[in-house]
Design an enzyme around this catalytic site. Structure first.
Site, PDB file in Angstrom:
ATOM      1  N   GLU A  38       0.838  -1.200   0.000  1.00 44.47           N
ATOM      2  CA  GLU A  38       0.000   0.000   0.000  1.00 44.47           C
ATOM      3  C   GLU A  38       0.871   1.247   0.000  1.00 44.47           C
ATOM      4  OE1 GLU A  38      -3.136  -0.296  -1.206  1.00 44.47           O
ATOM      5  OE2 GLU A  38      -3.458  -1.732   0.420  1.00 44.47           O
ATOM      6  N   THR A  40       2.920   2.124  -2.088  1.00 43.66           N
ATOM      7  CA  THR A  40       4.257   1.857  -2.630  1.00 43.66           C
ATOM      8  C   THR A  40       4.319   2.195  -4.121  1.00 43.66           C
ATOM      9  OG1 THR A  40       3.510  -0.427  -2.779  1.00 43.66           O
ATOM     10  CG2 THR A  40       5.040   0.087  -1.003  1.00 43.66           C
ATOM     11  N   ASP A  41       3.153   2.238  -4.785  1.00 39.38           N
ATOM     12  CA  ASP A  41       3.203   2.392  -6.257  1.00 39.38           C
ATOM     13  C   ASP A  41       3.817   3.729  -6.672  1.00 39.38           C
ATOM     14  OD1 ASP A  41       0.862   3.850  -5.587  1.00 39.38           O
ATOM     15  OD2 ASP A  41      -0.360   2.992  -7.207  1.00 39.38           O
ATOM     16  N   GLY A 126     -16.641   4.217  -3.807  1.00 41.84           N
ATOM     17  CA  GLY A 126     -16.117   4.815  -2.581  1.00 41.84           C
ATOM     18  C   GLY A 126     -15.630   3.782  -1.577  1.00 41.84           C
ATOM     19  N   ALA A 127     -15.366   2.570  -2.049  1.00 38.03           N
ATOM     20  CA  ALA A 127     -14.960   1.500  -1.139  1.00 38.03           C
ATOM     21  C   ALA A 127     -13.473   1.190  -1.261  1.00 38.03           C
ATOM     22  CB  ALA A 127     -15.768   0.236  -1.436  1.00 38.03           C
ATOM     23  N   GLY A 128     -12.784   1.874  -2.177  1.00 39.12           N
ATOM     24  CA  GLY A 128     -11.371   1.581  -2.394  1.00 39.12           C
ATOM     25  C   GLY A 128     -11.183   0.379  -3.299  1.00 39.12           C
ATOM     26  N   SER A 132     -13.310   3.846 -10.278  1.00 35.54           N
ATOM     27  CA  SER A 132     -12.904   4.886 -11.240  1.00 35.54           C
ATOM     28  C   SER A 132     -11.886   4.352 -12.243  1.00 35.54           C
ATOM     29  CB  SER A 132     -12.243   6.075 -10.547  1.00 35.54           C
ATOM     30  OG  SER A 132     -13.002   6.514  -9.497  1.00 35.54           O
ATOM     31  N   GLU A 165      -6.683  10.535 -14.709  1.00 36.18           N
ATOM     32  CA  GLU A 165      -6.865  10.817 -13.271  1.00 36.18           C
ATOM     33  C   GLU A 165      -5.940  11.955 -12.826  1.00 36.18           C
ATOM     34  OE1 GLU A 165      -8.799   9.439 -10.875  1.00 36.18           O
ATOM     35  OE2 GLU A 165      -9.583   7.686 -11.899  1.00 36.18           O
ATOM     36  N   ASP A 177      -3.848   0.691  -9.749  1.00 33.42           N
ATOM     37  CA  ASP A 177      -5.254   0.344  -9.992  1.00 33.42           C
ATOM     38  C   ASP A 177      -5.502   0.129 -11.482  1.00 33.42           C
ATOM     39  OD1 ASP A 177      -5.170   1.088  -7.370  1.00 33.42           O
ATOM     40  OD2 ASP A 177      -6.331   2.930  -7.629  1.00 33.42           O
TER      41      ASP A 177
HETATM   42  C1  GLA Z   1      -5.149   4.470  -4.285  1.00 35.65           C
HETATM   43  C2  GLA Z   1      -4.338   4.923  -5.500  1.00 35.65           C
HETATM   44  C3  GLA Z   1      -3.258   3.891  -5.859  1.00 35.65           C
HETATM   45  C4  GLA Z   1      -2.415   3.539  -4.622  1.00 35.65           C
HETATM   46  C5  GLA Z   1      -3.323   3.214  -3.426  1.00 35.65           C
HETATM   47  C6  GLA Z   1      -2.545   3.000  -2.147  1.00 35.65           C
HETATM   48  O1  GLA Z   1      -5.868   3.317  -4.607  1.00 35.65           O
HETATM   49  O2  GLA Z   1      -5.198   5.085  -6.615  1.00 35.65           O
HETATM   50  O3  GLA Z   1      -2.462   4.382  -6.904  1.00 35.65           O
HETATM   51  O4  GLA Z   1      -1.515   4.557  -4.318  1.00 35.65           O
HETATM   52  O5  GLA Z   1      -4.286   4.215  -3.185  1.00 35.65           O
HETATM   53  O6  GLA Z   1      -1.793   1.848  -2.199  1.00 35.65           O
END
Ligand code: GLA
Length: 387
Positions: A38, A40-41, A126-128, A132, A165, A177
Site C-alpha cells: 500500500e 508503494t506504487d 467509494g470503497a477503495g 474509477s 486521473e 489500480d
Molecule cells: C489508491 C491509489 C493507488 C495507490 C493506493 C494505495 O488506490 O489510486 O495508486 O496509491 O491508493 O496503495
C-alpha cells in the site's frame, strides 16, 4: 442470469433506449483489490493486487460528426461534448472520467472519432475497489478499439487511464489500480514493479478464498491525506538522496535518518518495509506458506496503522476480529488508500462461515447496519465482451 449478464443487459438496454441502435462494441474492465503493497506504487515500488469479479461495462458505437454522447446508467444522467473543442472540467465527477480519457488520447496526438457511449458498473463505489480506474480502462479500450489504435496495448491503456486521473480528474494516484484493471490474469494476483511496469502473475493458493469486507466507513479526507502522504514520501526521498523510496533498504534507512523529521522517517519506513513484504508475500504464495502470508499481511496492517497512519479504529477492530478467527491459516489487512473503505482477507474455505458470523455479530458500521461482505474471485483484466 449471472451478475455479469445482468449488468451487460442493463447497459445494452440503456444504450438502445437512448440511441435507438445496438452498440457496436461492449467492453468490460474489472475493479481490483490490493492484497499487499500500500502506497508503494507512487514510490516506484512493488504491489500485489488482483482484479475482482465486479466490473464496469462500456457500450460504444462510433458516429459521424463532432459529438460524444454519454449515458451513465447508474446515475440516469447524460453528457455531451465536442471532440474538437477544449474539454472543460465538470462538477459531476463521472463526466470528468470520460473527458479525461478523451483528453489523454488527444495529448498523445491520437484524434478520436465522435461516438455514443453507455457506462454502467457493479463495483461498490467509494470503497477503495477502484471503480474509477475500471471506468477509465474500459473507456480507453472502447475508444482505442473503435478508432483502430492498434499500437495501444494494455499497459498503454493503463497509462492513459492514469493520465486522465492525474491531469484531468485531479487525483495524484499511482499506476497500480489501472494496471490491475488492464492486465490482471484470472485466478492470479499480479506482482507488479511500478518502476519498470513489468509484472508476474502469481497464483493465489486455491486453499484460500478472497473476502472483501466493507467497513461502512466512508473514505474521508482521501485526496488531501493522500497528497500529504505523497509529499512526505518525496521529502524523505530527497533527504536520502534517492529518486524514489524504492531505492532504499532498511539499513540505509536506519543509518541515514540524521535530521529527517520523525513523521517523514516513519512514512519512509512503511514504504521500505512494505516493498519487502510484497516480494516476500509473492514467495509465500508460491510456497503456499500460510503462516508467512498471515504474518506479512498482519505486519502490513500494523505498518499502515503506526507508521503511515492511514487506518481508523473501526478498521483496526475489523482486522483484529477476522485475525482472531483465521489465526495463522490466512491473512487480513486494510486495503486501498486508507481512512475507511475495505478490509481484504484470504480465508481458508472452511473458515468463511465463522468469519461471516463473527463480522455480523461483533462489528457494527457507523450507521448501525451490518458490514457487507463480498466473496470475490480473482478475475481477468479488460476484455472485449462483444464486437
Ligand atoms: C489508491 C491509489 C493507488 C495507490 C493506493 C494505495 O488506490 O489510486 O495508486 O496509491 O491508493 O496503495
Amino acid at each position: 442470469m449471472d451478475r455479469r449478464g445482468q449488468l451487460i443487459n442493463r447497459v445494452t438496454q440503456s444504450f438502445e433506449a437512448n440511441f435507438g441502435q445496438s452498440p457496436q462494441l461492449i467492453i468490460s474492465a474489472p475493479g481490483r483489490v490490493n492484497l499487499i503493497g500500500e502506497h508503494t506504487d507512487y514510490n516506484d515500488g512493488f504491489v500485489l493486487p488482483c482484479a475482482i469479479d465486479h466490473e464496469t461495462i462500456v457500450a460504444i458505437s462510433p458516429t459521424q460528426g463532432e459529438l460524444v454522447d454519454v449515458i451513465a446508467c447508474d446515475y440516469d444522467q447524460q453528457d455531451q461534448f465536442g471532440i474538437n473543442s477544449a474539454f472543460e472540467h465538470q462538477t459531476d465527477e463521472w463526466k470528468n472520467h470520460v473527458r479525461g480519457v478523451a483528453a489523454s488520447f488527444k495529448a498523445r496526438g491520437l484524434n478520436i472519432a465522435s461516438a455514443r457511449i453507455a457506462i454502467g458498473g457493479n463495483i461498490p463505489q467509494g470503497a477503495g475497489l477502484s471503480s474509477s480506474a475500471s471506468v477509465s480502462v474500459a473507456l480507453g479500450k472502447a475508444i482505442a478499439t473503435v478508432n483502430g489504435f492498434d499500437d495501444i496495448d494494455e499497459t498503454q491503456l493503463a497509462l492513459i487511464a492514469q493520465q486522465s486521473e492525474n491531469d484531468f480528474v485531479g487525483c495524484a494516484c499511482g499506476i497500480m489500480d489501472q494496471l490491475a484493471s488492464a492486465r490482471a490474469v484470472d485466478g492470479h494476483a499480479m506482482l507488479l514493479d511500478c518502476r519498470s511496469l513489468d509484472f508476474e502473475p502469481i497464483a493465489i493458493p486455491e486453499e484460500l478464498s478472497l473476502l472483501i469486507i466493507h467497513s461502512g466507513v466512508k473514505r474521508g479526507l482521501v485526496d488531501s491525506a493522500y497528497n500529504e502522504r505523497r509529499e512526505q514520501c518525496e521529502t524523505a526521498a530527497r533527504h536520502f538522496g534517492v529518486s524514489a523510496l524504492r531505492d532504499l533498504d532498511e539499513q540505509r534507512l536506519k543509518d541515514g535518518k540524521g535530521d529527517l523529521d520523525d513523521v517523514s522517517y516513519r512514512r519512509a519506513r512503511h514504504v521500505v518495509t512494505e516493498n519487502k513484504r510484497v516480494l516476500d508475500t509473492a514467495e509465500a504464495f508460491k510456497a503456499k506458506d500460510f503462516q508467512a502470508i498471515s504474518k506479512l499481511m498482519s505486519a502490513s496492517h500494523q505498518s499502515m496503522r503506526d507508521d503511515f497512519e492511514i487506518t481508523l479504529p473501526a478498521i483496526d477492530q475489523l482486522v483484529e476480529l477476522v485475525a482472531r478467527i483465521i489465526g495463522d491459516s490466512g491473512g487480513v489487512r486494510m486495503t486501498g488508500g486508507g481512512f475507511g473503505g475495505c478490509v481484504v482477507a484470504l480465508v481458508p474455505h472452511e473458515e468463511i462461515q465463522a468469519v461471516e458470523t463473527a463480522v455480523a455479530t461483533e462489528y457494527v458500521t457507523p450507521d448501525g447496519t451490518p458490514a457487507i461482505i463480498y466473496r470475490c474471485k480473482p478475475a481477468n483484466g479488460v476484455t472485449i465482451v462483444k464486437s
